[in-house]
Design a protein around this motif. Structure first.
Motif, PDB file in Angstrom:
ATOM      1  N   LEU A  84       0.827  -1.213   0.000  1.00 21.02           N
ATOM      2  CA  LEU A  84       0.000   0.000   0.000  1.00 21.02           C
ATOM      3  C   LEU A  84       0.860   1.262   0.000  1.00 21.02           C
ATOM      4  CD1 LEU A  84      -2.839  -1.050   2.462  1.00 21.02           C
ATOM      5  CD2 LEU A  84      -2.965  -0.858  -0.023  1.00 21.02           C
ATOM      6  N   GLY A  85       1.957   1.245   0.739  1.00 20.53           N
ATOM      7  CA  GLY A  85       2.847   2.403   0.775  1.00 20.53           C
ATOM      8  C   GLY A  85       3.551   2.650  -0.548  1.00 20.53           C
ATOM      9  N   ASN A  86       3.835   1.589  -1.282  1.00 16.55           N
ATOM     10  CA  ASN A  86       4.504   1.735  -2.578  1.00 16.55           C
ATOM     11  C   ASN A  86       3.538   2.104  -3.694  1.00 16.55           C
ATOM     12  OD1 ASN A  86       7.125   1.200  -1.723  1.00 16.55           O
ATOM     13  ND2 ASN A  86       6.950  -0.984  -2.107  1.00 16.55           N
ATOM     14  N   LEU A  87       2.360   1.510  -3.693  1.00 14.96           N
ATOM     15  CA  LEU A  87       1.438   1.690  -4.816  1.00 14.96           C
ATOM     16  C   LEU A  87       0.447   2.834  -4.634  1.00 14.96           C
ATOM     17  CD1 LEU A  87       0.782  -2.056  -5.680  1.00 14.96           C
ATOM     18  CD2 LEU A  87       2.439  -0.488  -6.690  1.00 14.96           C
ATOM     19  N   CYS A  88       0.214   3.249  -3.410  1.00 19.97           N
ATOM     20  CA  CYS A  88      -0.644   4.404  -3.098  1.00 19.97           C
ATOM     21  C   CYS A  88      -1.992   4.375  -3.807  1.00 19.97           C
ATOM     22  CB  CYS A  88       0.074   5.698  -3.419  1.00 19.97           C
ATOM     23  SG  CYS A  88       1.578   5.931  -2.504  1.00 19.97           S
ATOM     24  N   PRO A  89      -2.814   3.393  -3.512  1.00 24.31           N
ATOM     25  CA  PRO A  89      -4.143   3.371  -4.150  1.00 24.31           C
ATOM     26  C   PRO A  89      -4.949   4.593  -3.727  1.00 24.31           C
ATOM     27  CG  PRO A  89      -4.033   1.804  -2.335  1.00 24.31           C
ATOM     28  CD  PRO A  89      -2.650   2.339  -2.521  1.00 24.31           C
ATOM     29  N   GLU A  90      -5.854   5.014  -4.591  1.00 23.35           N
ATOM     30  CA  GLU A  90      -6.653   6.204  -4.310  1.00 23.35           C
ATOM     31  C   GLU A  90      -8.039   5.878  -3.780  1.00 23.35           C
ATOM     32  OE1 GLU A  90      -6.608   8.791  -7.688  1.00 23.35           O
ATOM     33  OE2 GLU A  90      -4.415   8.934  -7.674  1.00 23.35           O
ATOM     34  N   THR A  91      -8.523   4.664  -4.055  1.00 25.63           N
ATOM     35  CA  THR A  91      -9.862   4.285  -3.597  1.00 25.63           C
ATOM     36  C   THR A  91      -9.786   2.985  -2.811  1.00 25.63           C
ATOM     37  OG1 THR A  91     -10.377   2.956  -5.547  1.00 25.63           O
ATOM     38  CG2 THR A  91     -10.893   5.326  -5.669  1.00 25.63           C
ATOM     39  N   VAL A  92     -10.837   2.728  -2.060  1.00 30.25           N
ATOM     40  CA  VAL A  92     -10.937   1.484  -1.296  1.00 30.25           C
ATOM     41  C   VAL A  92     -10.906   0.294  -2.245  1.00 30.25           C
ATOM     42  CG1 VAL A  92     -12.434   0.120   0.218  1.00 30.25           C
ATOM     43  CG2 VAL A  92     -12.186   2.579   0.599  1.00 30.25           C
ATOM     44  N   GLU A  93     -11.593   0.430  -3.370  1.00 28.41           N
ATOM     45  CA  GLU A  93     -11.645  -0.663  -4.345  1.00 28.41           C
ATOM     46  C   GLU A  93     -10.248  -0.973  -4.886  1.00 28.41           C
ATOM     47  OE1 GLU A  93     -13.706   2.090  -4.535  1.00 28.41           O
ATOM     48  OE2 GLU A  93     -15.419   1.065  -3.653  1.00 28.41           O
ATOM     49  N   GLU A  94      -9.476   0.071  -5.182  1.00 24.13           N
ATOM     50  CA  GLU A  94      -8.098  -0.144  -5.657  1.00 24.13           C
ATOM     51  C   GLU A  94      -7.254  -0.825  -4.583  1.00 24.13           C
ATOM     52  OE1 GLU A  94      -6.292   3.543  -6.828  1.00 24.13           O
ATOM     53  OE2 GLU A  94      -7.492   3.718  -8.635  1.00 24.13           O
ATOM     54  N   ALA A  95      -7.404  -0.370  -3.345  1.00 22.85           N
ATOM     55  CA  ALA A  95      -6.626  -0.952  -2.245  1.00 22.85           C
ATOM     56  C   ALA A  95      -6.928  -2.441  -2.094  1.00 22.85           C
ATOM     57  CB  ALA A  95      -6.914  -0.209  -0.941  1.00 22.85           C
ATOM     58  N   ILE A  96      -8.193  -2.794  -2.163  1.00 22.26           N
ATOM     59  CA  ILE A  96      -8.583  -4.203  -2.010  1.00 22.26           C
ATOM     60  C   ILE A  96      -8.132  -5.020  -3.216  1.00 22.26           C
ATOM     61  CG2 ILE A  96     -10.568  -5.762  -1.841  1.00 22.26           C
ATOM     62  CD1 ILE A  96     -11.887  -3.478  -0.130  1.00 22.26           C
ATOM     63  N   ALA A  97      -8.173  -4.414  -4.403  1.00 19.56           N
ATOM     64  CA  ALA A  97      -7.695  -5.118  -5.596  1.00 19.56           C
ATOM     65  C   ALA A  97      -6.189  -5.374  -5.503  1.00 19.56           C
ATOM     66  CB  ALA A  97      -8.017  -4.321  -6.853  1.00 19.56           C
ATOM     67  N   MET A  98      -5.443  -4.422  -4.960  1.00 21.39           N
ATOM     68  CA  MET A  98      -3.994  -4.568  -4.829  1.00 21.39           C
ATOM     69  C   MET A  98      -3.607  -5.486  -3.672  1.00 21.39           C
ATOM     70  SD  MET A  98      -2.770  -0.660  -5.324  1.00 21.39           S
ATOM     71  CE  MET A  98      -3.197   0.280  -6.773  1.00 21.39           C
ATOM     72  N   VAL A  99      -4.419  -5.428  -2.605  1.00 21.63           N
ATOM     73  CA  VAL A  99      -4.136  -6.215  -1.402  1.00 21.63           C
ATOM     74  C   VAL A  99      -5.422  -6.924  -0.978  1.00 21.63           C
ATOM     75  CG1 VAL A  99      -3.190  -6.155   0.937  1.00 21.63           C
ATOM     76  CG2 VAL A  99      -2.451  -4.451  -0.724  1.00 21.63           C
TER      77      VAL A  99
END
Length: 138
Positions: A94-109
Motif C-alpha cells: 500500500l505504501g509503494n502503490l498508493c491506491p486512491e480508492t478502497v476498491e483499488e486498495a482491495i484489488a492490490m491487497v
C-alpha cells in the motif's frame, strides 16, 4: 508453510520467512541508500572511486518509484499504515502503490478482506485519505 500449500499473496500465504520479515517501502530504502551514499562520499578520498552498478541501479529505482520524499513523510506513512494492524507485506504494498480508492486498495491487497481479519471499508478509506494528505503537503 508446508511444501504442499501453494503460496498466494492475495491470501497472505507468502511463506513463514516473509511473514516474519521486515518489509520496507521504496521510500524507506531510498532514505537508507541516500545515507549510505553520503557516507561513502565522505569516506572516499579518491574522486574516481565508483559505486557498484547494483547500488547505483537500486538507488535510481527506489528514487524513481518512491511516492514520499522526505523523512518525516516516510515516518508518518509507516505510522498510519501500522495503526491498521497490517502485515509488513500489506503495509509495503500500500505504501509503494498508493491506491486512491478502497476498491483499488482491495484489488492490490485482497488480504485486507480475508475472512476473520477483514479491515472495514471506512478504516481503509480513512487510511487512504490520511496518506493522500501527507502526499499533498509534502
Amino acid at each position: 508453510m508446508s511444501a504442499e500449500e501453494e503460496e498466494n499473496a492475495a491470501d497472505l500465504k507468502i511463506g513463514d520467512e516473509f511473514l516474519k520479515a521486515k518489509c520496507l517501502m521504496n521510500c524507506e530504502v531510498a532514505l537508507i541508500l541516500d545515507r549510505r551514499l553520503e557516507q561513502l562520499q565522505q569516506m572516499s578520498d579518491d574522486p574516481t572511486n565508483q559505486l557498484s552498478q547494483v547500488f547505483e541501479k537500486s538507488h535510481q529505482y527506489v528514487k524513481r518509484f518512491s511516492r514520499y520524499k522526505n523523512q518525516d513523510a516516510v515516518k508518518q506513512v509507516r505510522e498510519i499504515l501500522s495503526r491498521n494492524k497490517l502485515s509488513e507485506f500489506e503495509l509495503s504494498v500500500l505504501g509503494n502503490l498508493c491506491p486512491e480508492t478502497v476498491e483499488e486498495a482491495i484489488a492490490m491487497v485482497p488480504s485486507l478482506k480475508t475472512k476473520g481479519r477483514a479491515v472495514d471499508d471506512d478504516a481503509v478509506e480513512k487510511m487512504l485519505n490520511d496518506l493522500s494528505l501527507i502526499k499533498k503537503f509534502e
